[in-house]
Motif scaffolding. Structure first.
Motif, mmCIF file in Angstrom:
data_model
loop_
_atom_site.group_PDB
_atom_site.id
_atom_site.type_symbol
_atom_site.label_atom_id
_atom_site.label_comp_id
_atom_site.label_asym_id
_atom_site.label_seq_id
_atom_site.Cartn_x
_atom_site.Cartn_y
_atom_site.Cartn_z
ATOM 1 N N ALA A 215 1.216 2.478 -5.561
ATOM 2 C CA ALA A 215 0.731 2.954 -4.265
ATOM 3 C C ALA A 215 0.527 4.466 -4.314
ATOM 4 N N LYS A 216 -0.380 4.937 -3.501
ATOM 5 C CA LYS A 216 -0.603 6.384 -3.417
ATOM 6 C C LYS A 216 0.685 7.080 -2.963
ATOM 7 N N ASP A 219 2.534 11.325 2.093
ATOM 8 C CA ASP A 219 2.122 12.666 2.503
ATOM 9 C C ASP A 219 3.277 13.495 3.059
ATOM 10 N N THR A 243 -2.105 -5.539 3.421
ATOM 11 C CA THR A 243 -1.719 -4.174 3.769
ATOM 12 C C THR A 243 -0.227 -4.000 3.521
ATOM 13 N N GLU A 245 3.366 -1.187 4.284
ATOM 14 C CA GLU A 245 3.995 -0.056 4.962
ATOM 15 C C GLU A 245 5.301 0.276 4.242
ATOM 16 N N ASN A 254 4.392 5.963 4.543
ATOM 17 C CA ASN A 254 3.242 5.627 3.714
ATOM 18 C C ASN A 254 2.743 4.250 4.117
ATOM 19 N N LYS A 255 1.436 4.090 4.146
ATOM 20 C CA LYS A 255 0.845 2.786 4.450
ATOM 21 C C LYS A 255 -0.566 2.753 3.896
ATOM 22 N N GLY A 256 -1.081 1.560 3.732
ATOM 23 C CA GLY A 256 -2.431 1.447 3.199
ATOM 24 C C GLY A 256 -2.782 0.015 2.889
ATOM 25 N N SER A 257 -3.827 -0.120 2.071
ATOM 26 C CA SER A 257 -4.363 -1.425 1.700
ATOM 27 C C SER A 257 -4.084 -1.685 0.233
ATOM 28 N N GLU A 260 -7.438 -0.977 -1.575
ATOM 29 C CA GLU A 260 -8.082 0.329 -1.599
ATOM 30 C C GLU A 260 -7.143 1.476 -1.937
ATOM 31 N N ASP A 261 -5.842 1.316 -1.712
ATOM 32 C CA ASP A 261 -4.916 2.443 -1.835
ATOM 33 C C ASP A 261 -3.939 2.285 -2.994
#
Length: 638
Positions: A215-216, A219, A243, A245, A254-257, A260-261
């Motif tokens: 995962a990315k 931030d 998805t 979290e 942090n969260k995303g797909s 895509e992430d």
């Protein structure tokens, strides 16, 4: 104005006191049963195992469907220590011989609440346990949650967990770094690199091989969670809609797909560079080239040096030509163990010549160098656009033979065990309250019964604001300047606005000047009004005096006329003495007539003077009224 500032200062003091009371009561506003500790335990940091309040702890119990739970409060059952070794390593460090213990927290202890603690330093640790039932990635989300406390901070090491993939040959005694896993999640740190891993292994549907997808990076700043020596709650939620979290202390960081992430992406690109394509030999990638038509100027001298001696320089006065810059140290002594046969002849170390400290310089004076105005350097042709420029070459694209499209990467390999496979340079890493479930409400209730109590105790035992500020300033001394400015500003403002200011001589003189100006203005106005009244009264008085003077002149004139008449009568009487008494009677009648006319003249004079006075009164309404009336009277008198 002073009264308003007094009320403002009083309001600030009241607000400050109320704020302090609210801060003192915040730690006690919780929905748990608490008991005050013995007052003597508050006296200091001697016994840190004791807290300022004691909570009634009960082992958390799941409130819904779960796949795995562990509180470590009872007997450690179901957990298996690894007996294998890491591959491709020396036998002395390849063993998983790190020690584990079940114990309470060292600080902010909740009595009765225990956890799994990594105890050894610079050793490999591996321990695992089977799930109550395997988790299958179908139509329910996966929720993994547990607590970590770096009780001594963390230098280099991890506190992540692995969800081991289901397989028929899974043996926990042989759990090691190469054991297949589906998800790896948790904190990790080495040096100044603070990580929070979420990695899942994705199966390539064409080749059947597994690739790790990371995962990315979050931030947020993760440093405080690793160094504050508090218990933090780590939660991972992976949903069927592909998805995810990641939460720390129930806050999303942090969260995303999953599509895509993740790095690298789950699905490869449709096209790739043709590995057989090569750049042609005549391919020109130069955007600029030297101008082939340019010619070096005739006066261009490439042999001129860049620096030349400054011929205008003059040796400073007092320059010591005969003194060296360095001299042997007169205080140096040859070491006792100096062997001239082995070490050679001993020489004292060189030190700067003390005589040169007061002089402009010592030794041979050399002219300084300066830039050569004739220097141009080596001539180069100017650059121009390349007419044959073809751009940066890249190989042609071809269809990716390994391309596939997985639209639902959530459907991962099922999970049947949980394990901790760690290496750390810091000991006493605390783990507690593992849970794997599919309902967020179940995980939240589990967190409230475990981590919530730890958070409450830690909040109650936190040092006061002053202690925290001092501790921060010890780590960052520049904060003292900020503290001083922060305190000086409100104090200065309070003194400026609340303290009664002394009146200076300039202020007093200014106020006196203002008062005198106002008094002078009032006096001038009053004098002007009085002057106008005096002028009016003066005009009336002048009118009265003129009328009285005229009346007197008229009376004198009448008296003179009467005397002249009487004298004339006597003269005529002596001549007409014998004419009879009738004339005498006539004379008496004339006298009476004259006397009557005199009275009538007096009356007329009085009436005339009264009329003139009225005219004078009426004329005072204008500025030149009295003067006009005086002129009229003078004319009439004339």
């Amino acid at each position: 104005m002073q009264f308003q500032w007094d009320w403002l200062c009083l309001s600030v003091l009241i607000i400050s006191s109320v704020t302090a009371e609210v801060e003192n009561e915040e730690a006690l506003d919780a929905g748990v049963e608490v008991e005050d500790f013995d007052k003597q335990s508050q006296e200091a940091d001697v016994d840190r195992d004791k807290s300022s309040l004691e909570v009634v702890y009960q082992t958390p119990k799941p409130t819904g469907e779960v796949y795995f739970t562990e509180t470590f409060d009872g007997v450690l059952t179901g957990w298996v220590l690894s007996k294998t070794k890491k591959e491709d390593m020396d036998d002395n460090i390849a063993k998983y011989d790190g020690r584990w213990e079940v114990e309470e927290l060292k600080e902010n202890t909740v009595h009765g609440d225990r956890g799994l603690v990594l105890k050894s330093v610079a050793k490999h640790h591996a321990i695992s346990a089977m799930l109550t039932k395997a988790f299958i990635f179908d139509n329910k989300p996966l929720i993994v949650q547990y607590e970590v406390n770096f009780q001594e901070g963390i230098d280099c090491g991890g506190a992540y967990i692995k969800l081991l993939s289901s397989s028929d040959d899974l043996n926990l005694e042989y759990f090691f770094d190469k054991t297949p896993y589906t998800i790896m999640f948790g904190p990790d740190k080495c040096g100044e690199d603070y990580k929070l891993h979420f990695i899942f292994r994705h199966k390539n549907p064409k080749t059947g091989e597994y690739d790790e997808k990371h995962a990315k990076r979050p931030d947020v700043d993760l440093k405080k969670f690793y160094l504050d020596k508090k218990t933090h709650l780590y939660t991972l939620v992976v949903k069927p809609d592909d998805t995810f979290e990641v939460l720390i202390d129930q806050t999303v960081v942090n969260k995303g797909s999953l599509l895509e992430d993740m790095i690298p992406p789950v699905n490869p690109s449709k096209e790739i560079d043709d590995p057989g394509d090569k750049k042609p030999d005549d391919w020109d990638e130069r955007p600029k080239i030297p101008d082939p038509n340019a010619v070096k100027p005739d006066d261009w001298d490439e042999d001129e040096p860049s620096k030349i001696e400054d011929l205008d320089a003059v040796k400073p006065e007092g320059w010591l030509d005969d003194e060296p810059q360095y001299v042997p140290d007169p205080n140096a002594k040859k070491p006792k163990d100096w062997d001239e046969e082995m070490d050679g002849e001993w020489e004292a170390p060189q030190i700067p010549n003390p005589k040169c400290e007061t002089a402009p310089g010592c030794g041979d004076w050399v002219r300084p160098m300066k830039n050569n105005p004739k220097y141009k350097g080596k001539w180069k042709a100017p650059m121009i656009d390349n007419p044959n420029y073809q751009g940066i070459w890249s190989p042609r694209k071809i269809p990716n033979p390994d391309y596939f499209e997985d639209l639902h990467p959530f459907k991962m390999s099922s999970v049947s065990a949980i394990g901790l496979e760690l290496w750390s340079m810091t000991s006493n890493i605390y783990f507690d309250n593992f849970i794997i479930c599919s309902e967020k409400e179940v995980a939240d209730r589990w967190a409230a019964d475990g981590w919530g109590l730890k958070k409450l105790v830690a909040s109650a035992n936190e040092p006061g604001m002053f202690s925290q500020l001092v501790t921060a300033a010890e780590d960052h001394p520049w904060l003292w300047v900020l503290y001083i400015l922060t305190l000086a500003l409100p104090v200065g403002l309070g003194v400026l606005f609340c303290w009664p200011a002394k009146k200076t001589d300039e202020d007093i003189d200014f106020k006196k000047t203002e008062i005198s100006k106002s008094i002078m203005k009032g006096e001038l106005k009053q004098e002007r009004e009085e002057l106008e009244d005096d002028e009016i009264e003066l005009g009336v008085k002048e009118n009265e005096d003129i009328a009285e003077e005229e009346r007197r002149e008229m009376e004198e004139t009448e008296r003179e006329l009467i005397k002249d008449t009487e004298k004339m009568g006597r003269d005529t009487s002596s001549e007409d003495e014998g004419e009879g008494g009738g004339d005498i009677d006539d004379e008496e009648e004339e006298n009476e007539v004259a006397y009557g006319s005199q009275e009538e003249g007096d009356k007329s004079n009085k009436s005339g003077s009264e009329d003139e006075m009225k005219e004078a009164d009426e004329s005072t309404s204008s500025g030149d009224g009295p003067l006009k009336s005086v002129r009229k009277r003078r004319v009439r008198k004339d």
